[in-house]
Design an enzyme around this catalytic site. Sequence first.
Site, PDB file in Angstrom:
ATOM      1  CG  ASP A 123      -2.071   1.027   1.037  1.00 37.51           C
ATOM      2  OD1 ASP A 123      -2.308   1.465  -0.099  1.00 37.51           O
ATOM      3  OD2 ASP A 123      -2.677   1.402   2.054  1.00 37.51           O
ATOM      4  CG  HIS A 144       1.818  11.639   0.720  1.00 38.23           C
ATOM      5  ND1 HIS A 144       0.899  12.087  -0.203  1.00 38.23           N
ATOM      6  CD2 HIS A 144       1.168  10.696   1.448  1.00 38.23           C
ATOM      7  CE1 HIS A 144      -0.250  11.442  -0.043  1.00 38.23           C
ATOM      8  NE2 HIS A 144      -0.116  10.592   0.944  1.00 38.23           N
TER       9      HIS A 144
END
Lengths: 428, 321
Positions: free
Chosen positions: A307, A311
């Site tokens: 997953d 960022h």
Amino acid sequence: MTRFLIENGHIIDPANAIDEFGAVCIADGKIVQVGAPAANFTPDEIIDAKGKIVCPGFIDLSARLREPGHTQKGSIKSETQAALSAGVTSICLPPDTKPCIDTPAVVEYIKDKAEAAGFPKIHGIGALTQRLDGTELSSMFALKQAGCIAVSNARAPLANLLILRRAMEYASSHDLLLMVHANDAALSGKGCAHEGAMASRYGLPGIPAAAESIALAECLELAQLTGCRLHVSQISCKQSVIKLQQAKKYGLNVTADVAIHQLHLTENEVVPFDSHYHVMPPFRSEEDCHYLRDGLANGTIDAICSDHQPHDLDAKLGAFPETEPGIASLETLLPLTLDYAEQHRVDLSKAIANLTQKPAQILGLSAGALTVGFDADICIFDPKLTWEVNAQTWHSLGHNTPFWRQTLIGRVTHTLQGGRLLYKLRNR
Amino acid sequence: MSRHLQLTENGKLKHFLSIEGLDKALLTEILDTAESFAGISEHQVKKVPLLRGKTIVNLFFENSTRTRTTFELAATRLSADVLNINIATSATSKGESLLDTIRNLEAMHVDMFVVRHALSGAAHFIAQHTAPHISVINAGDGQHAHPTQAMLDMFTIRQHKKHFEGLKVAIVGDILHSRVARSQILALNTLGVSEVRVIAPKTLLPAHVRSMGVIPLHDMDAGLKDVDVIIMLRLQKERMNSAFLPSESEFFRCYGLTEAKLALAKPDAIVMHPGPINRGVEIASSVADGSQSVILQQVSNGIAVRMAVMTMTMGSRGGMQ
């Protein structure tokens, strides 16, 4: 093409029930021999795997690469480098790119970028609905023809259960796997943390575990009704495990995965207001985590995924509720899986199956195994090598991990994809 | 984390973000310091020069009249210069990030931020990213904390009850959304009260409220029995539309503080409310204006407590020299 001989390694290939010391021979990008080296095999290059595990390359059921659309966070080039350094040789890319994967053109774009990055095994997951808007079905057949391996609406909600029913019926008409993130949007609301003691104490809007398990129950009912092949992505709580267990017991064609960090962290470990712990679904209770580990060990949960969600700094810079959820987690996938196996006395071969054989089965790929004739997608790792998660050891552009500056055990030393040595740990 | 962030190496208050992590001695020090400031408001010259030359910025991202005014008065009485930033017309409405807003103000050589923000953790975030010479006081962040309100409530309780040990306190109303309640619960437990009860329907209680060290009750009559202190919370009327409650009248019937319900508490029980009060929704006028109400004293005490916190945080960096 280079002919490789990997020798002296501890070969673990769950799909072929191999757990022995020996050699792997590779020619023309394919596996040609496993066990004793072939008598007439002349390698161009020998990899000494003494003290290391040799296993199939990992297949990641969910990793965001941030391209197209969010290249300030990562790119196909940067994140596939991270994948290779983590032993991952195949990646499922969720459709919530920008533009989202709802047309063959976007699939082609991703394929081209993957080829250019030297990592051709990115499997696009097609959008279930156009623009992921939850109302109009996408052209699933066209997406399948373009190469999409499954369809999903990622974490975008569907307008109602009728849309989900129609989507399941249509997907199953074209024998497409439907991947779902079970979440009732109304129950989740604007939550950013598990509705438990931590959220109560710190006044963080909570997401009840029931938001997932209720949505999952609806999905299971509809999968039963429609005969759709269903895969539940990144489950996080006890009731989901119980519901999956029941569904499988009664013969429903359903599989599930869990994100590796959900097996390690609970709401109790969340550092208050530290946005690196902001994930979706949120870190749940100890009891939920216990059920996830047990569910994985007993086969209720089929696979582990990263997953991965890299960022940029800005995405995580703000008050906790306003930051973007997600962890850059490709590179912690192996050490955390090894830790899970050791802490919970899970056989290493079984844990490796959760990263190789099981995802391949879910996706229907001829991969995830050291079968003669298969593409030589291979991971070699040192299970005892300790390393610190820091800027020197990290490849992803996203530094958003709660494990930053922590010392982990187990590291990939070589990754081969299609018989090409695409990653080798420096100074080894 | 809170302790680490809020205190200097020698245990002095550096920021005031939460009650969490602060021990009884430090909370008592805040109350004692507030005591020393309590009389200043009654002097003819309502000023002391403790923060002369310092600049305090009231950075309110959320509307508030009462809290901002008491912070402003507290700073003024300490002789500081006060800047009120009107967030509605500020740079954040033009897309500037919270951090850039802070950095720009820092560049103007301010000494303290008093922050109110709609998101939990915003004050922590600002404290983590400000220059070392700046103190941050949390004037309410989301549903997380409102520590100066909690301390002025503790100050008011101490004025009337002298000691915290042995007290039974009931907090009534919208606990779920209340940063005030969260801070009060921490403060009351740290200061050693014997029992904190929270009284509300399940819709207005956090899911795991018991883990906060309180006794949850849904019945007002049972909850008020023999308590020494009743803290009523503001019911946010806007939440009536979100299926939290059926109606104001039903809420008042079940959880409104009337004279009859007040009679269930100890005869000398005090009635508190952080304000603004909704008469006839959470409290009857006869109780709000009655002899057991200390609501207006809370407002007055707010200034002394905020003066205490300002001097203590600035003092930890030599601001009082």
